[in-house]
Scaffold this motif. Structure first.
Motif, short mmCIF file in Angstrom:
data_model
loop_
_atom_site.label_atom_id
_atom_site.label_comp_id
_atom_site.label_asym_id
_atom_site.label_seq_id
_atom_site.Cartn_x
_atom_site.Cartn_y
_atom_site.Cartn_z
N ASN A 35 -12.17 1.54 -0.03
CA ASN A 35 -11.44 0.65 0.73
C ASN A 35 -10.16 1.30 1.37
N GLN A 36 -10.01 2.82 1.14
CA GLN A 36 -8.80 3.39 1.77
C GLN A 36 -9.44 4.92 2.10
N TRP B 177 1.11 4.69 -2.61
CA TRP B 177 0.91 5.85 -2.70
C TRP B 177 1.98 6.72 -2.80
N VAL C 212 -2.99 8.01 5.28
CA VAL C 212 -3.87 6.92 4.51
C VAL C 212 -4.09 5.58 5.53
N TYR C 213 -5.40 5.40 5.49
CA TYR C 213 -6.06 4.29 6.35
C TYR C 213 -6.58 3.08 5.44
N ASP C 214 -6.20 2.07 5.93
CA ASP C 214 -6.86 0.70 5.35
C ASP C 214 -8.13 0.49 6.09
N GLU D 152 0.84 -1.25 0.11
CA GLU D 152 -0.23 0.11 -0.15
C GLU D 152 0.82 1.17 -0.11
#
Length: 515
Positions: free
Chosen positions: A270-271, A26, A283-285, A22
């Motif tokens: 989804n993020q 990004w 940025v979060y999952d 991930e």
């Protein structure tokens, strides 16, 4: 027997690799372009339809930019006061924006003409958004504590909600139900309204309850596309609300140092991206709500947006700077957006018509047998430089060709392994002066303690020492490299001894705990 090219062995990355998948994704958003405005940028928003133009609201203007060139294409400046929340409609044809006088205006994006004027608010309007499911309806939220759902053609309010007791600075119409509206207010509450009943159906308080002094102003709200979960930011705290469970707070996250001012989903939701006054974007999952990446900005962030095709990230800052980060999409991503031409050609091939078959194949660009052989010959793989040198038994030159800086270590050590199989390693290492010996010593110095190549590097070090011990002391640079190599090996040996001691101590502790 034909010469067999060297097979380069792939080695897995160490488990403590710095970047996850991930994070590497990004990190592709790089080389930001900075555009300077005259006032703080209060809103950025992408058009949902292609070519995904974006609206930037700052001072008394809403400006429309082209995403590919980052050039200004339209400027809408028909505001008497500071403009707020410029929003492009789903079809990309209209723009709505409010201002600090309480006026809401709907513009044609091409001619910039005012199509409708909505005038009911008495104080600044901070939120104006089109409903994604009903494009003739607009949501507005104002500092006069009211939330209005408008019918644009008739310029009249469908429903007015006055349940909030302080500024309403954020709001959104649900993308799964056109009747549900989520809002956040400085009274510390997040409310869910239903335009059919005209009432507040759910209240979520950021503190112990309504009316308490510990209520924290809600800066932003965001609803998942499913409509079952909502997010809100109050100060540096990000909260997750379960709408199905009656508005129960399931998580409270604190990963920023200052107030979170912006929330945005990626295309698949989804993020989650959060922007803050601490100049950071995280940025979060959303499956775990763990931070998978962090981006730093030069000034406090006021707004944030990511394009529907996930190629651009916009960040509006308090000093009037607009940051545009861009990612070049892969060929596989662009091919998915284009029509499936192969499927169309297959349909033509399946048509069983005796006449016109040859014409159909030409239209479908089906290659003949001759063309297939010709293309296959054109795409034949060329031999690497080191393969050509090995084929001619030029072992020393082959080794030199893989000691360059741009050659990965996997290739270098694969060739050395091939030289060992051919009994040619000593031939390749022999007869070298200090200039030709230096890159070999630097390679060993770099990888002698690497777990992927350490064993092979140690064997090569022994061979080099055996061959060049008689000439040590004649070249200062080579002597310094030998000394550094000796210190590095000695340090690794001490480290391994400490690990063995620790392992023994742990085994004693574990064995004593086993009944």
């Amino acid at each position: 027997m034909d010469y067999q090219a060297i097979v380069v062995k792939s080695h897995r990355r160490p488990p403590n690799s710095r970047h996850t998948a991930e994070s590497r994704y990004w990190r592709q958003f790089k080389h930001p372009v900075f555009v300077k405005e005259y006032a703080p940028i209060t809103s950025v928003q992408f058009s949902p339809s292609k070519p995904h133009r974006y609206a930037v609201t700052a001072a008394t203007r809403v400006q429309i930019y082209a995403p590919r060139t980052q050039k200004l294409t339209k400027t809408i400046s028909r505001f008497k006061d500071v403009a707020r929340s410029g929003c492009i409609r789903e079809d990309g044809k209209l723009v709505v924006a409010g201002d600090d006088s309480g006026l809401i205006q709907v513009f044609d994006i091409n001619s910039r003409a005012v199509l409708r004027t909505l005038d009911s608010h008495k104080q600044p309007v901070h939120v104006t958004k089109f409903s994604s499911l009903s494009p003739t309806h607009v949501l507005s939220c104002s500092d006069d504590t009211s939330v209005i759902f408008w019918d644009v053609p008739s310029q009249t309010p469908i429903t007015t909600f006055t349940d909030h007791t302080d500024y309403v600075r954020s709001g959104q119409v649900s993308s799964s139900n056109p009747h549900l509206i989520l809002t956040g207010s400085y009274d510390g509450t997040v409310r869910l309204f239903d335009t059919r009943s005209g009432h507040c159906e759910m209240t979520m308080a950021t503190g112990r309850g309504q009316g308490h002094s510990d209520q924290v102003p809600v800066e932003q709200v965001l609803m998942f596309p499913s409509g079952t979960v909502a997010l809100s930011s109050s100060g540096p705290i990000l909260r997750v609300w379960d709408m199905v469970a009656g508005g129960r707070c399931t998580r409270a996250l604190s990963n920023h140092q200052k107030t979170v001012t912006a929330l945005a989903f990626n295309a698949k939701a989804n993020q989650l991206l959060t922007g803050s006054l601490d100049q950071m974007v995280k940025v979060y999952d959303v499956s775990t709500y763990k931070v998978v990446h962090t981006m730093r900005y030069p000034a406090p962030l006021l707004c944030l947006a990511i394009s529907p095709d996930e190629t651009h990230i916009l960040g509006g800052m308090s000093d009037g700077t607009l940051s545009v980060r861009r990612r070049d999409p892969k060929a596989s991503e662009t091919s998915q957006e284009e029509p499936d031409r192969h499927g169309v050609f297959a349909i033509f091939d399946d048509i069983n018509v005796s006449q016109g078959t040859l014409l159909q194949k030409r239209q479908a660009k089906v290659p003949s047998d001759h063309e297939e052989h010709r293309l296959e010959a054109q795409t034949s793989r060329k031999s690497k430089e080191y393969d050509k040198l090995l084929k001619n038994f030029r072992y020393s030159a082959a080794l030199d060709s893989v000691l360059r800086k741009n050659v990965p270590p996997t290739t270098t050590f694969s060739l050395i392994q091939e030289l060992i199989h051919r009994d040619g390693l000593r031939i390749a290492l022999a007869g070298r002066d200090d200039v030709l010996l230096e890159p070999i010593l630097r390679l060993l110095l770099k990888y002698v303690v690497d777990p992927r190549f350490g064993e092979l590097a140690a064997d090569i070090t022994g061979i080099v020492l055996d061959m060049y011990t008689p000439v040590i002391g004649q070249a200062p640079l080579v002597d310094a490299l030998f000394l550094r190599l000796r210190k590095k090996v000695a340090g690794e040996l001490r480290f391994q001894e400490e690990i063995i001691k620790t392992k023994g101590a742990l085994m004693m502790v574990l064995s004593s705990t086993i009944p």
